[in-house]
Design an enzyme around this catalytic site. Structure first.
Site, PDB file in Angstrom:
ATOM      1  N   GLY A   1      -2.311   1.350  14.914  1.00 27.82           N
ATOM      2  CA  GLY A   1      -3.683   1.807  15.086  1.00 27.82           C
ATOM      3  C   GLY A   1      -3.777   3.309  14.964  1.00 27.82           C
TER       4      GLY A   1
ATOM      5  CD  GLU B   1       1.995   1.375  10.425  1.00 23.92           C
ATOM      6  OE1 GLU B   1       1.081   1.529   9.592  1.00 23.92           O
ATOM      7  OE2 GLU B   1       2.673   0.333  10.515  1.00 23.92           O
TER       8      GLU B   1
ATOM      9  CB  CYS C   1      -1.050   2.402   7.349  1.00 26.04           C
ATOM     10  SG  CYS C   1       0.014   1.045   6.807  1.00 26.04           S
TER      11      CYS C   1
END
Length: 473
Positions: A203, A227, A264
């Protein structure tokens, strides 16, 4: 979903602790069978699950069916990982009285930590959610899991949980091996519960830092594997730009707009030579972005893009409906790094124009850690200094292609220096299991007391290191 009460969080954690007494004793083949049963059950419900996911996330096809298949394949990969056996790092030193100091009989391996809390992500409703990589890797090594569902896909989270939990039980796994909670307060209570031995999180940096600080403040702190954020820098050399700048522009546009920029691994900063062909061609490939996962994410993107555009010296090179490519010189980046190097989650990328290698290396030196770094160069380019800088910045360095798309495999590494992740471990690939294991050594233990992996006869038939030499079955 109704927010989970503190009492129910406590009940789930206690059930998980009881389940751990059984999961830690289950052999690898048994746990692998649990994972494969879960994968089969999710595959069987694919049509239903994809429909629910599309209603809640608007990610559509082919993304969602592919992501679900990635998720079930990941469960099967971890089943293969634990049955192969090298993940245990079984190591045996036989007694040697002639060394200084003398070596006794020592036997070392990895054992599961205990119940694990997993915080699901918004942008991967299957692969980084209830049945995602954190859950799969923890279950594989014998750690029960309690998932904090993401508010972006609550109905899907419940359905995936019900299917996976039922499949695990029907395959013989103990009650309490998988739990689900909802709500921010429940997430904090879960991370702070004394039965929880580790936390996996995917997140934002603020959200991850809050949970990280909470577990660090526990009377007995536990590992936090987060992460959190990544800009995924890309470097295009002058030679590469001359040779294929227009093609690189097309590839970049496809990558930073993929999934409405909600990956991401999205390339968020691209270093290009001044006057680059890439910059000249990028506008022709920027289109309408589409709808983002949630209104909150969309608002955050709009605020971030506006913040960048307000910086003196930043140009808007290309813009679609809700997407943006901005550009600036390396000197502007250096003067406003705090703003320009803050992640803008969504379909945005920043081109940074450099005049020479010194300016390029100076720009890279301003960056924090990342999941990936990409280098587009020609065969005769001298890239030693640039490559060395990228190796320090990221956990995966690409030499062709673009960083969006993370293969699930034995060699994959999905992690990097802070704030990409909070540890040296990966959350994708075979070695993701290492997060939820701890080493234990047995000294002069009788054969009957040793785990099978460390017994002299190697009854499991696994790879081991014996007296310093790797011994394959």
């Amino acid at each position: 979903m109704t927010p989970t009460t503190p009492e129910h969080v406590d009940e789930l954690c206690r059930h998980a602790a009881r389940a751990f007494a059984e999961t830690r004793r289950a052999d690898d083949a048994t746990r692998a069978a649990w994972l494969r049963a879960g994968a089969d059950a999710l595959d069987a419900a694919a049509d239903e699950l994809v429909t629910i996911a599309d209603d809640e996330t608007r990610l559509g096809s082919p993304r969602l069916p592919g992501e679900l298949k990635r998720t079930t394949n990941q469960l099967r990969l971890f089943a293969d990982v634990v049955t192969e056996g090298s993940y245990l790092e079984a190591t045996i030193d036989h007694p040697n009285p002639d060394t200084v100091p003398p070596i006794p009989d020592l036997r070392r391996m990895l054992r599961p930590l205990g119940p694990v809390a997993v915080f699901a992500a918004s942008n991967f409703p299957f692969a980084f959610s209830v049945a995602g990589g954190d859950t799969a890797s923890a279950l594989a090594v014998g750690c029960p899991v309690i998932v904090k569902a993401h508010s972006g896909h609550p109905t899907l989270s419940r359905h995936v949980f019900e299917i996976l939990e039922r499949a695990l039980r029907e395959a013989g796994a103990p009650d309490g091996i998988l739990g689900l909670v909802d709500g921010r307060a429940a997430g904090v209570a879960l991370a702070e519960h004394p039965a929880i031995t580790a936390v996996g999180f995917t997140g934002s940096i603020p959200g991850g830092r809050a949970i990280h600080d909470a577990v660090a403040a526990r009377p007995a702190p536990i590992p936090f594997f987060g992460e959190l954020g990544s800009l995924n820098p890309v470097v295009v050399t002058a030679a590469a730009d001359r040779a294929r700048g227009a093609a690189l522009a097309e590839g970049l546009a496809g990558s930073f707009q993929l999934g409405v920029g909600q990956f991401c691994t999205k390339p968020g900063v691209v270093f290009v030579p001044r006057g680059s062909a890439l910059e000249g061609a990028i506008a022709g490939h920027v289109g309408d972005a589409g709808r983002m996962l949630t209104d909150r994410i969309a608002d955050g993107f709009a605020a971030g893009a506006a913040r960048v555009r307000e910086v003196p010296g930043v140009d808007a090179v290309a813009a679609g409906e809700g997407s943006l490519v901005a550009a600036c010189d390396a000197s502007t980046l250096a003067a406003h790094a705090e703003v320009l190097l803050e992640e803008v989650f969504g379909p945005f990328t920043l081109l940074v124009r450099y005049a020479d290698e010194q300016e390029l290396l100076g720009g890279l030196a301003l960056m924090e850690g990342n999941l990936t770094a990409t280098l587009h160069a020609e065969d005769d380019d001298d890239v030693d200094a640039v490559l060395a800088a990228l190796e320090e910045l990221a956990g995966r360095v690409l030499f062709t292609g673009w960083p969006t798309g993370v293969a699930v495999s034995w060699a994959q590494h999905h992690g990097g220096p802070w704030p990409a992740t909070t540890s040296q471990h990966t959350s994708v690939g075979a070695t993701a299991v290492r997060r939820f294991l701890r080493p234990i050594a047995y000294q002069e233990a009788p054969e009957r007391a040793l785990p099978p992996a460390l017994r002299e006869s190697n009854p499991l038939g696994i790879p081991r290191r014996v007296d310093g030499a790797l011994v394959l079955p």
